[in-house]
Design a protein around this motif. Structure first.
Motif, PDB file in Angstrom:
ATOM      1  N   GLN A 163      69.348  69.751  75.158  1.00 37.88           N
ATOM      2  CA  GLN A 163      69.656  70.824  74.219  1.00 37.88           C
ATOM      3  C   GLN A 163      69.620  70.289  72.796  1.00 37.88           C
ATOM      4  OE1 GLN A 163      73.141  73.115  75.148  1.00 37.88           O
ATOM      5  NE2 GLN A 163      73.426  73.770  73.053  1.00 37.88           N
ATOM      6  N   ALA A 164      69.027  71.053  71.904  1.00 42.30           N
ATOM      7  CA  ALA A 164      69.001  70.683  70.487  1.00 42.30           C
ATOM      8  C   ALA A 164      70.299  71.151  69.828  1.00 42.30           C
ATOM      9  CB  ALA A 164      67.799  71.320  69.793  1.00 42.30           C
ATOM     10  N   GLY A 165      70.606  70.549  68.719  1.00 41.61           N
ATOM     11  CA  GLY A 165      71.756  70.966  67.930  1.00 41.61           C
ATOM     12  C   GLY A 165      71.299  71.644  66.657  1.00 41.61           C
TER      13      GLY A 165
ATOM     14  N   LYS B 266      63.489  70.443  53.248  1.00 39.38           N
ATOM     15  CA  LYS B 266      62.272  70.270  54.044  1.00 39.38           C
ATOM     16  C   LYS B 266      61.712  68.850  53.969  1.00 39.38           C
ATOM     17  CE  LYS B 266      59.209  73.524  54.154  1.00 39.38           C
ATOM     18  NZ  LYS B 266      58.256  74.586  53.844  1.00 39.38           N
ATOM     19  N   LYS B 267      62.223  68.043  53.044  1.00 35.26           N
ATOM     20  CA  LYS B 267      61.782  66.648  52.917  1.00 35.26           C
ATOM     21  C   LYS B 267      62.697  65.671  53.668  1.00 35.26           C
ATOM     22  CE  LYS B 267      59.940  67.526  48.311  1.00 35.26           C
ATOM     23  NZ  LYS B 267      60.220  67.345  46.876  1.00 35.26           N
ATOM     24  N   LEU B 268      63.728  66.169  54.325  1.00 38.95           N
ATOM     25  CA  LEU B 268      64.640  65.283  55.043  1.00 38.95           C
ATOM     26  C   LEU B 268      63.878  64.449  56.069  1.00 38.95           C
ATOM     27  CD1 LEU B 268      67.722  67.615  55.648  1.00 38.95           C
ATOM     28  CD2 LEU B 268      67.683  65.512  54.305  1.00 38.95           C
ATOM     29  N   ASP B 269      64.242  63.194  56.178  1.00 39.25           N
ATOM     30  CA  ASP B 269      63.558  62.266  57.083  1.00 39.25           C
ATOM     31  C   ASP B 269      63.536  62.754  58.526  1.00 39.25           C
ATOM     32  OD1 ASP B 269      62.863  60.453  55.131  1.00 39.25           O
ATOM     33  OD2 ASP B 269      64.623  59.171  55.456  1.00 39.25           O
ATOM     34  N   HIS B 270      64.615  63.355  58.966  1.00 40.31           N
ATOM     35  CA  HIS B 270      64.687  63.719  60.387  1.00 40.31           C
ATOM     36  C   HIS B 270      63.644  64.771  60.779  1.00 40.31           C
ATOM     37  CE1 HIS B 270      66.728  67.606  59.935  1.00 40.31           C
ATOM     38  NE2 HIS B 270      66.593  67.741  61.235  1.00 40.31           N
ATOM     39  N   LEU B 271      63.121  65.497  59.814  1.00 35.62           N
ATOM     40  CA  LEU B 271      62.109  66.517  60.118  1.00 35.62           C
ATOM     41  C   LEU B 271      60.769  65.897  60.506  1.00 35.62           C
ATOM     42  CD1 LEU B 271      62.965  69.120  57.359  1.00 35.62           C
ATOM     43  CD2 LEU B 271      63.528  69.236  59.784  1.00 35.62           C
TER      44      LEU B 271
ATOM     45  N   MET C 291      68.318  62.445  67.753  1.00 35.26           N
ATOM     46  CA  MET C 291      68.622  62.193  66.344  1.00 35.26           C
ATOM     47  C   MET C 291      70.095  61.837  66.152  1.00 35.26           C
ATOM     48  SD  MET C 291      66.579  65.270  64.550  1.00 35.26           S
ATOM     49  CE  MET C 291      64.818  65.379  64.647  1.00 35.26           C
ATOM     50  N   ASP C 292      70.373  61.121  65.085  1.00 28.53           N
ATOM     51  CA  ASP C 292      71.733  60.757  64.714  1.00 28.53           C
ATOM     52  C   ASP C 292      72.348  61.944  63.960  1.00 28.53           C
ATOM     53  OD1 ASP C 292      74.061  59.785  63.517  1.00 28.53           O
ATOM     54  OD2 ASP C 292      73.161  57.867  62.968  1.00 28.53           O
ATOM     55  N   PHE C 293      73.177  62.701  64.670  1.00 29.10           N
ATOM     56  CA  PHE C 293      73.752  63.922  64.099  1.00 29.10           C
ATOM     57  C   PHE C 293      74.545  63.642  62.821  1.00 29.10           C
ATOM     58  CE2 PHE C 293      77.014  67.212  63.726  1.00 29.10           C
ATOM     59  CZ  PHE C 293      76.222  68.349  63.727  1.00 29.10           C
TER      60      PHE C 293
ATOM     61  N   ASP D 266      76.740  71.934  65.393  1.00 28.10           N
ATOM     62  CA  ASP D 266      76.621  71.519  66.795  1.00 28.10           C
ATOM     63  C   ASP D 266      75.661  70.356  66.974  1.00 28.10           C
ATOM     64  OD1 ASP D 266      78.337  73.241  68.168  1.00 28.10           O
ATOM     65  OD2 ASP D 266      76.846  74.839  68.200  1.00 28.10           O
ATOM     66  N   PRO D 267      76.156  69.219  67.470  1.00 32.33           N
ATOM     67  CA  PRO D 267      75.250  68.117  67.766  1.00 32.33           C
ATOM     68  C   PRO D 267      74.309  68.451  68.908  1.00 32.33           C
ATOM     69  CG  PRO D 267      77.564  67.422  67.953  1.00 32.33           C
ATOM     70  CD  PRO D 267      77.544  68.880  67.710  1.00 32.33           C
TER      71      PRO D 267
END
Length: 174
Positions: free
Chosen positions: A62-64, A100-105, A147-149, A173-174
């Motif tokens: 499940q995604a958070g 939209k530039k966040l690394d996690h994307l 990913m690191d929530f 939600d993580p």
């Protein structure tokens, strides 16, 4: 209401199970998740089956997400003198571009589509001849299971702070 068939199957499985099981049915799943937010089990469970109809596919992860209501403040001015104002809608657009530039994307997960940032609601301004003083928006950012929530959350809220955005957390939600 979208899982009536699955609920019947669940009750039959519980009825005929040789192992001890518990069934928990939550309310308000499609909106605020009030039922599951207040679920506080007394013991630790080894697993769970969630009866969400997803094209009849078995889902094993499940995604958070982070969901917030935003209020961006600007400075109202007459449209003929835009330099005297600060456009709250344009500030929201800049904030959105930074999100939209966040690394996690840039990450991926084999079971999920790519992570995203979504503006689901936006309201601002009163007339095209007036620089808008305020912009309201609702934004969600998805977080994949690998990913690191805490890091994603920290980076997300750092951007909100950069733009002096007032926010109310809807979901974390993580």
């Amino acid at each position: 209401m979208d899982t009536k068939g699955q609920i019947v199957a669940l009750f039959l499985a519980v009825k005929y199970s040789k192992d001890p099981v518990e069934a928990v049915i939550f309310s308000d799943e499609e909106k605020e998740g009030k039922g599951s937010k207040h679920f506080n089990p007394k013991k630790k469970y080894k697993g769970a089956i969630v009866l969400e109809p997803t094209d009849f596919s078995i889902c094993i992860a499940q995604a958070g997400s982070i969901e917030v209501n935003l209020k961006i403040k600007g400075k109202e001015a007459h449209g003929a003198l835009p330099i005297c104002g600060e456009n709250a809608i344009e500030t929201l657009f800049s904030l959105y571009q930074d999100l939209k530039k966040l690394d996690h994307l840039k990450n991926s997960h084999p079971l999920f589509p790519p992570p995203y940032v979504n503006i689901g609601y936006i309201k601002g301004g009163i007339d095209c001849q007036i620089i808008p003083e305020e912009c309201l928006a609702q934004i969600e950012i998805s977080i994949l299971p690998n990913m690191d929530f805490k890091k994603v959350s920290k980076d997300f809220f750092k951007i909100l702070k950069k733009y002096n955005a007032h926010y109310k957390i809807i979901n974390l939600d993580p």
